[in-house]
Scaffold this active site. Sequence first.
Site, PDB file in Angstrom:
ATOM      1  N   LEU A 209      -3.794  13.090 -14.406  1.00 33.31           N
ATOM      2  CA  LEU A 209      -3.301  14.418 -14.754  1.00 33.31           C
ATOM      3  C   LEU A 209      -1.803  14.549 -14.558  1.00 33.31           C
ATOM      4  CD1 LEU A 209      -4.649  16.550 -11.774  1.00 33.31           C
ATOM      5  CD2 LEU A 209      -5.599  14.304 -12.355  1.00 33.31           C
ATOM      6  N   ASP A 210      -1.263  13.938 -13.506  1.00 30.02           N
ATOM      7  CA  ASP A 210       0.189  14.063 -13.335  1.00 30.02           C
ATOM      8  C   ASP A 210       0.865  12.740 -13.619  1.00 30.02           C
ATOM      9  OD1 ASP A 210      -0.584  12.794 -11.077  1.00 30.02           O
ATOM     10  OD2 ASP A 210      -0.219  14.511  -9.761  1.00 30.02           O
ATOM     11  N   GLU A 211       1.955  12.470 -12.952  1.00 31.19           N
ATOM     12  CA  GLU A 211       2.882  11.477 -13.479  1.00 31.19           C
ATOM     13  C   GLU A 211       2.596  10.031 -13.089  1.00 31.19           C
ATOM     14  OE1 GLU A 211       6.107  12.170  -9.941  1.00 31.19           O
ATOM     15  OE2 GLU A 211       6.575  12.791 -11.951  1.00 31.19           O
TER      16      GLU A 211
ATOM     17  N   ARG B   7      -0.451  11.840  -3.225  1.00 34.16           N
ATOM     18  CA  ARG B   7       0.427  11.375  -4.301  1.00 34.16           C
ATOM     19  C   ARG B   7       1.408  10.313  -3.837  1.00 34.16           C
ATOM     20  NH1 ARG B   7       1.810  10.420  -7.650  1.00 34.16           N
ATOM     21  NH2 ARG B   7       3.012  11.645  -9.097  1.00 34.16           N
TER      22      ARG B   7
END
Lengths: 274, 274, 274, 274
Positions: free
Chosen positions: B217-219, C201
């Site tokens: 979903l993110d980077e 993350r």
Amino acid sequence: MVVVIQCKDQVGLVAAISAVLAGHGLNIVSIRENVDAERGLFFARLVVEGDATPLLSEELRLVLPGGATIHVNPEPLKKVAVLVTKEYHCLGDILLRNHFGTLSATVQCVIGNHAFLGDICHRFSIPFRMVSHEGKEKAAFEAALLSVLEDYDFDYIVLAKFMRILSPAFVERYPHRVINIHHSFLPAFVGASPYRQAFERGVKLIGATAHFVTNDLDEGPIIAQQIIPVNHTFTPIDMVRAGKEIETSVLARALQLVFEDRVFISGNKTIVFE
Amino acid sequence: MVVVIQCKDQVGLVAAISAVLAGHGLNIVSIRENVDAERGLFFARLVVEGDATPLLSEELRLVLPGGATIHVNPEPLKKVAVLVTKEYHCLGDILLRNHFGTLSATVQCVIGNHAFLGDICHRFSIPFRMVSHEGKEKAAFEAALLSVLEDYDFDYIVLAKFMRILSPAFVERYPHRVINIHHSFLPAFVGASPYRQAFERGVKLIGATAHFVTNDLDEGPIIAQQIIPVNHTFTPIDMVRAGKEIETSVLARALQLVFEDRVFISGNKTIVFE
Amino acid sequence: MVVVIQCKDQVGLVAAISAVLAGHGLNIVSIRENVDAERGLFFARLVVEGDATPLLSEELRLVLPGGATIHVNPEPLKKVAVLVTKEYHCLGDILLRNHFGTLSATVQCVIGNHAFLGDICHRFSIPFRMVSHEGKEKAAFEAALLSVLEDYDFDYIVLAKFMRILSPAFVERYPHRVINIHHSFLPAFVGASPYRQAFERGVKLIGATAHFVTNDLDEGPIIAQQIIPVNHTFTPIDMVRAGKEIETSVLARALQLVFEDRVFISGNKTIVFE
Amino acid sequence: MVVVIQCKDQVGLVAAISAVLAGHGLNIVSIRENVDAERGLFFARLVVEGDATPLLSEELRLVLPGGATIHVNPEPLKKVAVLVTKEYHCLGDILLRNHFGTLSATVQCVIGNHAFLGDICHRFSIPFRMVSHEGKEKAAFEAALLSVLEDYDFDYIVLAKFMRILSPAFVERYPHRVINIHHSFLPAFVGASPYRQAFERGVKLIGATAHFVTNDLDEGPIIAQQIIPVNHTFTPIDMVRAGKEIETSVLARALQLVFEDRVFISGNKTIVFE
């Protein structure tokens, strides 16, 4: 649980150590290891899951070269004595962290060669002992310091802007157990008034270095260093202020590293497993 | 010699690995190991003294859990394809390092969706291929990209300010092999003209993030990040310029880490043995 | 002596201001001036040698556009009220600096919505008032806060990890006088447990932002920002600890800038004459 | 448009300067001013909106003390000669920026005392002239250098890792026009092999300093400094590599500041209006 090991290097050390740990059913969560090839020394810090049995340390010793230093599950709260003069910035930070339980150590006492910082120690309910250097030869001053220090149990002495130079005889008593902080400049300024010199030269950075105190020719193994930017609008007083900010920050970082058993000394340098 | 290993975690892995190395007479100079406890994954990077024998990799496999990734003495010069658009700062830095042999990689080709950066590639005797996106659907554009990429042999694709978003289908072809750099802000600015927004908000820092590109979903897993200070005297153009400086620096650092086999991916994050 | 001026921009302002100063025999040691061209606003901070006469401020007003804000020789010790919850790191640093006279301000009172930080205030002989939010609607809680605040005279309210969101009605009472500190991440993490998300993350930096609190859509004009590096060995708890270090440092820096009259607000951004 | 002024300090200078600008209908967008009180010197850099008329400079001279240096709208592209030896990192960065028009200067020529860097210059279509020092006394070597330099028109000489020490006679020819970059350490290391010494001491930072070259006892006014962190895993070669990264970055920053007319020299220090 943390295990720290220091010994002569030889082939198979990690295998031997980890076999002993596996034999105890301990899982290695992280391992940091470094060999100082020039000195033939081996340093390791392992974080393992599980509890130590009384035998672990002895079993490790059996598989390591003679003279190994082994700490299984070292005390997480080191005991420290703090030496100060008049500047509050490093001491205040240490007292705050100590008070709120985030120092990874407990301050046993603060000794000052001036009375000024006694008040802040009292506010934090920490024993403050004054040992004046005035009218005393260095030997007598240090004898008085030692006499006070003997009243306390401590692992490390932290020189938190203690402005007296300790003699080799004093330092030898506490090998690798005395930690100091001082400002540093690029370029280095020899002689009096380094901040004045830094101002005259228009330096753009002021640094701080935390290090172990030794009797080596220079300042002893460096634990941590960092800098703070300055510029032409800084007066010498502003530079002193900036220097204090970075000294506070670097000493705090160095103490955390040492107290968490992340710092080893090899010759005149440190190995830091951050 | 470097040995990198990634596998399921279990008790005794370091013991098993180091026993194999010791059996080959290899001395471990340094070991970095980390366990992702949540995912039950083990990652290690060992620097050892001595030469690999052909059997070492197979012997390691015998003592490790099934599915282990093992690289003994990985190629020190990775092969890379670089994708660019019009901005020169990251590409120029890569070409310079490549030219003087300090990139830990060799640039096989540069592909641009504009012609502008062809000249600098030619000056460095590096093949430049233009694949325009104009007048093409994304699928057709990517098919053209892939067709050109197939002419080259490469380990990694570096997006050095490549201003087209790659489709999941494209990214899936190169799992953990596509590296991107972009600016980052505190706070994050959504939508168009982030530098304009950063200027309006008077940010005091501009950051850059180098990361692997995934279809999460993110980077994707972050490899390296750093910031550069800015202030109210910076126009939006000055902020763009500062952003380019930090992008260049962060991408260079990330590439060095990846090309030296210091970066592992676990889930959506990296383990970086600096 | 410091002179700070904010007014509508027009040609000749510096000439007019400096002519008045010269007429008083005052020498300008340094001048920082900035025009926000988009808003047509002029900001200046002058350090001058010499003493102010009572007429200086009025004479400046005569040569400046209507509505100018002029401070000649502003009070070097601002008065502050500090709001806290349970975290000690920012408050402790403020209390230390306040105690030793290096805050450029004097702490008038500390108000906590928990009792925990009362002890440290008492140790520093600073009034601590508890205003619990429990069992109160926000309006009632803020009314109770205001009632306590009215007992003190202050220039600024510092939110030193005060964990309640203040209503627009509350903030409007103190325009450009409420200063907050919070952690910041690259990328930004929305929702609960930002440190947990940052851990997942694998971020390599944790930042902190000090800003004025406004009722604008986002967080208000940024005064200072800085980051601290983290890595994969940091647990979420370690990241929280790193975040506290950088919050302490950034808030200290922001307060120094504000209290020394170096910060102006233009729209939703600051002009900082460092 | 930029206006830079340097002169003896006296009361009313800013008033006088800004009155002249206002008289020309020029609006001051930003002004940076500093007085070196010890030397009685005044420095100012003004960014103004509007175009210079031929008379502006002369009118400014009328209101300033004798001997003032006044630059109205200085040339935005300075001309530079670059001196190098064998290391490519600073030169490569300069050539890239020069090539893409982001150096705020144009490189007129590169002179090397070795042939090695000729190739990269040719790739960028920049004249490279080799002046070997071998078999020459310093005076003869410098005479040869000067002879080549005379073929070019330049404002500054950039020593981009030029490994020969220039004589006072040479330096005197280009007062405040020769810029050098070198590594810096905390502590400073005297004598040969500073990186080897830094490794032995286990430094945690390596710095770089860009400065003007003078014949003063030490290195001349500092323009910019910055550091890069290192640790115990760095070999001496790794430290050299880290040093080159920070040298490149600091020299680039210093050149930008000088070429944008942001740097003034006062005695042995700089005033930098960043």
